[in-house]
Design a protein around this motif. Structure first.
Motif, PDB file in Angstrom:
ATOM      1  N   GLU A  47      -2.377   0.781 -10.800  1.00  0.00           N
ATOM      2  CA  GLU A  47      -2.636  -0.723 -10.732  1.00  0.00           C
ATOM      3  C   GLU A  47      -3.726  -1.179 -10.441  1.00  0.00           C
ATOM      4  N   LEU A  50      -4.799  -4.701  -9.101  1.00  0.00           N
ATOM      5  CA  LEU A  50      -4.365  -5.223  -8.015  1.00  0.00           C
ATOM      6  C   LEU A  50      -5.367  -5.058  -6.663  1.00  0.00           C
ATOM      7  N   THR A  67      -1.179   0.894  -4.408  1.00  0.00           N
ATOM      8  CA  THR A  67      -0.832  -0.417  -4.902  1.00  0.00           C
ATOM      9  C   THR A  67       0.657  -0.549  -5.036  1.00  0.00           C
ATOM     10  N   HIS A  68       1.335   0.590  -4.927  1.00  0.00           N
ATOM     11  CA  HIS A  68       2.818   0.436  -4.998  1.00  0.00           C
ATOM     12  C   HIS A  68       3.390   1.542  -4.184  1.00  0.00           C
ATOM     13  N   GLN A  84      11.497  -1.532  -7.438  1.00  0.00           N
ATOM     14  CA  GLN A  84      10.235  -1.571  -7.261  1.00  0.00           C
ATOM     15  C   GLN A  84       9.374  -2.241  -6.392  1.00  0.00           C
ATOM     16  N   ARG A  85       8.411  -1.808  -5.783  1.00  0.00           N
ATOM     17  CA  ARG A  85       7.603  -2.689  -4.782  1.00  0.00           C
ATOM     18  C   ARG A  85       6.147  -2.403  -5.138  1.00  0.00           C
ATOM     19  N   PHE A  86       5.332  -3.641  -5.559  1.00  0.00           N
ATOM     20  CA  PHE A  86       3.944  -3.486  -5.478  1.00  0.00           C
ATOM     21  C   PHE A  86       3.325  -4.704  -4.925  1.00  0.00           C
ATOM     22  N   PRO A 105      -0.155  -0.430   0.277  1.00  0.00           N
ATOM     23  CA  PRO A 105       0.003  -1.687  -0.529  1.00  0.00           C
ATOM     24  C   PRO A 105      -0.006  -2.827   0.333  1.00  0.00           C
TER      25      PRO A 105
END
Length: 187
Positions: A47, A50, A67-68, A84-86, A105
């Protein structure tokens, strides 16, 4: 067909990186990069859009921007779907990020910051600080860092007229040793 496309993309990316430079390549990938940055990495993770970098930032070799959180795939809801976590990463201006640093992240690195080599940045680093370690912790103010550098290192002004790189390095070492010896006599 997918393999051919993957190989073509890799070759095109490498050519772009070589021809246009690392900053242009980062911007092409979606990283927001300010002015007068020095970037020594090619990989921006999954990502890159981001990641935001201010002006006058140095990103040295081996730095990773994460970023995740991939571990969230181990947790599933009742239907078996994963979570999911971003989270974006923001880097201020006038920042140096040392070799092999990992930035996790959601982290914000302030302006006028030095991150020491091999650090793992898991939480925000405030403006005007020096942070090192795993996890990274603030160990000094940027003002104290500046004073130390001015007292112990050699400025470009002291190396004027020496164009050969190896000679510049040798002269810098001589001058640094002289400064160190002078400081030891004052204590």
């Amino acid at each position: 067909m997918a393999l051919i496309k993957s190989v073509f993309t890799a070759i095109f990316d490498l050519a772009y990186f070589v021809l246009k430079g690392s900053v242009a390549y980062a911007r092409k990938k979606g990283v927001k990069v300010g002015e007068h940055c020095r970037i020594y990495i090619k990989s921006w993770g999954s990502e890159p859009f981001l990641v935001s970098i201010g002006d006058h930032v140095t990103v040295t070799s081996g730095v990773k921007f994460i970023t995740h959180d991939g571990s969230t795939c181990l947790v599933k809801n009742a239907e078996g779907q994963r979570y999911q976590r971003f989270a974006p990463i923001q880097v201020g201006s006038h920042v140096f990020i040392g070799v092999n640093t990992i930035v996790m992240p959601g982290v914000t690195i302030g302006s006028n910051v030095v991150i020491g080599a091999g650090s793992v940045v898991i939480k925000d680093i405030p403006d005007d600080s020096v942070a090192v370690g795993a996890p990274a912790k603030v160990v000094s103010s940027f003002a104290d860092f500046q004073t130390k550098i001015k007292d112990t290192c050699v400025s470009d002004a002291e190396l004027v007229g020496i164009s050969d790189y190896q000679q510049r390095v040798q002269r810098a070492i001589e001058l640094q040793n002289a400064k160190q010896a002078a400081q030891q006599h004052h204590f």
